[in-house]
Design a protein around this motif. Structure first.
Motif, PDB file in Angstrom:
ATOM      1  N   LYS A 268       4.519   0.619 -11.903  1.00  0.00           N
ATOM      2  CA  LYS A 268       4.144  -0.029 -10.642  1.00  0.00           C
ATOM      3  C   LYS A 268       5.001  -1.238 -10.349  1.00  0.00           C
ATOM      4  O   LYS A 268       5.616  -1.772 -11.223  1.00  0.00           O
TER       5      LYS A 268
ATOM      6  N   PHE B  13      -3.675   3.974  -5.493  1.00  0.00           N
ATOM      7  CA  PHE B  13      -3.693   3.088  -6.655  1.00  0.00           C
ATOM      8  C   PHE B  13      -5.131   2.721  -6.926  1.00  0.00           C
ATOM      9  O   PHE B  13      -5.919   2.570  -5.996  1.00  0.00           O
ATOM     10  N   ALA B  25      -2.100   3.819  -0.804  1.00  0.00           N
ATOM     11  CA  ALA B  25      -0.871   3.093  -0.453  1.00  0.00           C
ATOM     12  C   ALA B  25       0.039   3.947   0.412  1.00  0.00           C
ATOM     13  O   ALA B  25       0.838   3.434   1.192  1.00  0.00           O
ATOM     14  N   PRO B  44       6.338  -2.939   7.950  1.00  0.00           N
ATOM     15  CA  PRO B  44       6.021  -4.306   7.525  1.00  0.00           C
ATOM     16  C   PRO B  44       5.761  -4.377   6.023  1.00  0.00           C
ATOM     17  O   PRO B  44       5.698  -3.355   5.354  1.00  0.00           O
ATOM     18  N   ASN B  45       5.591  -5.585   5.507  1.00  0.00           N
ATOM     19  CA  ASN B  45       5.286  -5.759   4.086  1.00  0.00           C
ATOM     20  C   ASN B  45       4.037  -4.990   3.720  1.00  0.00           C
ATOM     21  O   ASN B  45       3.050  -5.001   4.440  1.00  0.00           O
ATOM     22  N   GLY B  46       4.096  -4.319   2.592  1.00  0.00           N
ATOM     23  CA  GLY B  46       2.923  -3.591   2.117  1.00  0.00           C
ATOM     24  C   GLY B  46       2.699  -2.265   2.807  1.00  0.00           C
ATOM     25  O   GLY B  46       1.652  -1.643   2.650  1.00  0.00           O
ATOM     26  N   ALA B  47       3.685  -1.802   3.590  1.00  0.00           N
ATOM     27  CA  ALA B  47       3.502  -0.553   4.335  1.00  0.00           C
ATOM     28  C   ALA B  47       3.519   0.670   3.421  1.00  0.00           C
ATOM     29  O   ALA B  47       2.941   1.703   3.754  1.00  0.00           O
ATOM     30  N   LYS B  49       6.680   1.434   1.629  1.00  0.00           N
ATOM     31  CA  LYS B  49       8.074   1.886   1.523  1.00  0.00           C
ATOM     32  C   LYS B  49       8.494   2.031   0.065  1.00  0.00           C
ATOM     33  O   LYS B  49       9.016   3.074  -0.337  1.00  0.00           O
ATOM     34  N   SER B  50       8.274   0.971  -0.712  1.00  0.00           N
ATOM     35  CA  SER B  50       8.685   1.038  -2.113  1.00  0.00           C
ATOM     36  C   SER B  50       7.904   2.111  -2.851  1.00  0.00           C
ATOM     37  O   SER B  50       8.444   2.791  -3.733  1.00  0.00           O
ATOM     38  N   GLU B  88      13.904  -2.166  -5.682  1.00  0.00           N
ATOM     39  CA  GLU B  88      13.637  -3.427  -4.982  1.00  0.00           C
ATOM     40  C   GLU B  88      13.747  -4.565  -6.000  1.00  0.00           C
ATOM     41  O   GLU B  88      13.239  -4.444  -7.108  1.00  0.00           O
TER      42      GLU B  88
HETATM   43  N1  LIG Z   1       0.340  -1.218  -8.698  1.00  0.00           N
HETATM   44  C1  LIG Z   1      -0.360  -1.326  -7.572  1.00  0.00           C
HETATM   45  N2  LIG Z   1      -1.687  -1.413  -7.614  1.00  0.00           N
HETATM   46  C2  LIG Z   1      -2.401  -1.508  -6.483  1.00  0.00           C
HETATM   47  N3  LIG Z   1      -1.868  -1.527  -5.265  1.00  0.00           N
HETATM   48  C3  LIG Z   1      -0.545  -1.447  -5.158  1.00  0.00           C
HETATM   49  C4  LIG Z   1       0.296  -1.347  -6.306  1.00  0.00           C
HETATM   50  N4  LIG Z   1       1.559  -1.273  -5.895  1.00  0.00           N
HETATM   51  C5  LIG Z   1       1.528  -1.338  -4.551  1.00  0.00           C
HETATM   52  N5  LIG Z   1       0.274  -1.441  -4.106  1.00  0.00           N
HETATM   53  C6  LIG Z   1      -0.159  -1.510  -2.698  1.00  0.00           C
HETATM   54  O1  LIG Z   1       0.440  -0.457  -2.003  1.00  0.00           O
HETATM   55  C7  LIG Z   1       0.830  -0.890  -0.723  1.00  0.00           C
HETATM   56  C8  LIG Z   1       2.270  -0.507  -0.496  1.00  0.00           C
HETATM   57  O2  LIG Z   1       3.110  -1.267  -1.324  1.00  0.00           O
HETATM   58  P1  LIG Z   1       4.688  -1.132  -1.279  1.00  0.00           P
HETATM   59  O3  LIG Z   1       5.230  -1.938  -2.403  1.00  0.00           O
HETATM   60  O4  LIG Z   1       5.042   0.300  -1.218  1.00  0.00           O
HETATM   61  O5  LIG Z   1       5.042  -1.834   0.109  1.00  0.00           O
HETATM   62  P2  LIG Z   1       6.444  -2.047   0.814  1.00  0.00           P
HETATM   63  O6  LIG Z   1       6.396  -1.291   2.078  1.00  0.00           O
HETATM   64  O7  LIG Z   1       7.551  -1.752  -0.115  1.00  0.00           O
HETATM   65  O8  LIG Z   1       6.395  -3.592   1.129  1.00  0.00           O
HETATM   66  P3  LIG Z   1       7.548  -4.711   1.102  1.00  0.00           P
HETATM   67  O9  LIG Z   1       8.220  -4.635   2.405  1.00  0.00           O
HETATM   68  O10 LIG Z   1       6.785  -5.980   0.974  1.00  0.00           O
HETATM   69  O11 LIG Z   1       8.435  -4.436  -0.064  1.00  0.00           O
HETATM   70  C9  LIG Z   1       0.558  -2.371  -0.649  1.00  0.00           C
HETATM   71  O12 LIG Z   1      -0.612  -2.553   0.117  1.00  0.00           O
HETATM   72  C10 LIG Z   1       0.317  -2.787  -2.054  1.00  0.00           C
HETATM   73  O13 LIG Z   1      -0.674  -3.768  -2.104  1.00  0.00           O
END
Ligand SMILES: Nc1ncnc2c1ncn2[C@@H]1O[C@H](COP(=O)(O)OP(=O)(O)OP(=O)(O)O)[C@@H](O)[C@H]1O
Ligand SMILES: [Mg+2]
Lengths: 268, 316
Positions: A268, B13, B25, B44-47, B49-50, B88
């Motif tokens: 994660k 998750f 997620a 946006p953040n938390g969308a 993507k990662s 990332e």
């Molecule tokens: N290990 C985890 N346990 C619980 N929730 C998680 C975990 N990893 C990610 N999330 C949740 O999954 C969602 C997506 O996270 P992700 O890292 O994919 O976002 P992102 O689009 O890459 O954001 P950013 O632009 O900030 O990098 C978020 O709401 C995050 O809180």
């Protein structure tokens, strides 16, 4: 096979660059040298004390190196996420785990060899500076080749400890893996007490639990033949062979367990 | 054959320590990226993507759905041989030098000896790591680590690269550099799948984009379809604007904003003819500094689609 060797090589290279193992080896060498001074203060006993302290230093600092680098192997890599780029390469997760393990095993062998050489150097010095009359009282010669057997068993024990550290670090944090590993090490050395727990506390469920833990935990006591070697007591070759085989089986099981956990987990 | 294909890809998750509940997620993502495309993955953040990228790299196992790369299931060894991945905020081993790290990775890709050395030095040149390549990574700055991360993703001359925020932590020169690298990859026929927050980059580089919000795909398509390049108005910068001139034009413009050194930005609606307006301002003693058409940008589109998704979510 090649991938495993490549991972192992990288582990070795990383740990050679790290200052911590060096300082542990330096410390061990210091203690071995200091034990010479201590042995000078005690008449007659010197050779036994010198050997005892030297082997103990090798065992303890070897343990610290194993636990220290062992937890860095996997849990730190997961925690810091360096594992992401590596696992995206054409390398399976099991190859990754095995490579990590063999890399550390190699590091341990090299570090312990250095300590053992330093130990023999001190012994050689004492041997050359002691007169023949005093030497006659020693239970074993100063440069006793059996010391190597004691060190080999220490190495085998540390490889087992490393496998334990690796297993824990596939699913827990670096600190927790270190504590768990040290815990198993301590319990492993006082294992025999668990077996005869009835003698201490005669409550049936507690005794059964103690018995179960006894069978589950590795028994590390047979890896310690330091007292026998120092005092010149014979250690049968079959016992050494059996202990080594026990280590091999236990390590294999732990590695399979580590692989099974690691293959399933999410990063994660 | 699509380079990247996902179907109903989902990831939950478990969150909460005492009573873990699943948190979604990524929700049933269905996506297809053609070979040779530069595909922008926005949100946006938390969308999520990662999360998607990690699912594609099999660093996470999906809760549901499937993903294929180059027609094969993710995690397949032959797929890994042909893909590159920049995580990332990458992190590598502190005690190795950039050269050693890359030569380790190059050998994992099966390169040997002089081939490996040549490849390593050429990718390091590409990302602009010079003599620092002999320093341990512990001594690298964030942007330098990011470059090393990009270099390791390109080692095997991949057919598909996955870049999670490739521009993050880079200086303006570094960004331009990375844009050029991505264009070179495209010209070579490599499929580039990258996530980003920098929409101008996506606009300059991508053939197609997808926008993700709260784990769901909210929009996707060719940039030319998404952005109609419709005129939204005009932006005029003037100086020497007197108070009465300002009062006279105020009802006909969208906004007047004061800038430094007595200049003003005036936003005109699309219906207004800029010629007549300029003439009028000139007769009132104002001087025109610049005039620009305003068109819909990816940013407007992003704000609209993400905003719409969020208001659906909250039921407003
Ligand atoms: N290990 C985890 N346990 C619980 N929730 C998680 C975990 N990893 C990610 N999330 C949740 O999954 C969602 C997506 O996270 P992700 O890292 O994919 O976002 P992102 O689009 O890459 O954001 P950013 O632009 O900030 O990098 C978020 O709401 C995050 O809180
Ligand atoms: Mg992200």
């Amino acid at each position: 096979m090649r991938s495993i060797a490549l991972v192992a090589q990288a582990v070795f290279k990383e740990s050679v660059r790290d200052r911590v193992p060096y300082s542990m080896v330096a410390f061990a060498v210091l203690i071995i040298a200091a034990s010479y001074l201590i042995s000078q203060l005690t008449a007659g006993q010197d050779m036994k004390i010198l050997k005892d302290l030297g082997l103990a230093a090798i065992a303890v600092f070897g343990l610290l190196i194993a636990v220290f680098i062992g937890i860095n192997l996997v849990s730190k890599e997961v925690e810091r996420r360096s594992v992401f780029a590596v696992l995206a390469k054409p390398l399976s997760r099991s190859q990754f785990i095995l490579g990590k393990y063999f890399g550390l095993a190699l590091t341990l062998v090299v570090n312990l060899s250095v300590m053992t050489l330093a130990f023999y150097a001190v012994l050689l010095y004492v041997d050359l500076t002691t007169d023949a009359l005093l030497k006659a009282a020693w239970p074993a010669p100063a440069l006793d080749p059996r010391l190597v057997i004691a060190v080999v068993l220490i190495v085998a024990e540390l490889m087992l400890v490393t496998a334990i550290a690796l297993f824990f670090s596939t699913f827990s944090s670096p600190l927790l893996s270190a504590l768990l590993t040290l815990g198993v090490w301590v319990a492993g050395h006082f294992n025999a007490d668990l077996r005869n727990f009835e003698a201490v506390l005669d409550v049936r469920p507690v005794a059964l639990l103690a018995r179960a833990v006894y069978y589950l935990l590795p028994n590390l006591a047979p890896f310690n033949i330091r007292a026998e070697v120092v005092h010149g007591v014979p250690v049968p070759a079959s016992q050494v062979a059996l202990t080594l085989a026990y280590a091999a089986v236990y390590i294999t099981i732990l590695l399979l367990g580590a692989i099974a956990v690691f293959r399933r987990r999410d990063f994660k | 054959m699509a380079a990247i294909e996902t179907e109903d890809l989902s990831k939950d998750f478990l969150v909460g320590f005492w009573r873990p509940r699943p948190y979604r997620a990524l929700d049933r993502l269905t996506l297809s990226v053609g070979e040779g495309e530069v595909f922008g993955f926005l949100g946006p953040n938390g969308a999520g993507k990662s999360t998607t990228l990690k699912l594609l790299m099999q660093l996470l196992y999906p809760t549901g759905g499937t993903a294929r790369i180059l027609g094969r299931p993710v995690g397949d060894r032959s797929v890994k041989q042909r893909t590159g991945f920049l995580p990332e905020n990458p992190y590598f081993y502190d005690h190795l030098t950039a050269e050693e790290l890359l030569s380790y990775f190059a050998r994992l890709f099966g390169l040997r000896g002089a081939d490996a050395r040549r490849r390593v030095s050429s990718v390091l040149d590409d990302v602009g790591i010079g003599s620092e390549r002999r320093l341990r990574l512990r001594q690298y700055s964030k942007g330098m680590i990011q470059r090393v991360g990009l270099a390791q993703a390109l080692l095997n001359e991949p057919d598909v690269v996955f870049l999670d925020e490739p521009m993050s932590g880079l200086d303006p020169l570094g960004r331009r550099h990375v844009r050029q690298i991505m264009l070179r990859l495209r010209d070579r026929g490599c499929t580039v799948f990258f996530s980003s927050h920098i929409l101008s980059d996506a606009e300059a580089l991508c053939s197609r984009v997808a926008i993700l919000a709260q784990g769901r795909l909210v929009a996707s398509g060719h940039l030319s379809e998404i952005l109609a390049f419709e005129l939204r108005g005009w932006e005029l910068v003037v100086s020497h604007l007197s108070d009465e001139a300002r009062a006279a034009i105020a009802p006909r413009v969208r906004s007047i904003t004061a800038l430094a050194r007595g200049r003003f930005t005036i936003e005109l609606p699309a219906e207004e003819s800029p010629d007549r307006f300029l003439h009028e301002l000139g007769s009132r003693g104002a001087q025109v500094v610049s005039l620009n058409p305003l068109r819909e940008t990816l940013e407007d589109y992003f704000v609209q689609s993400v905003g719409a998704a969020e208001s659906r979510q909250t039921g407003l």
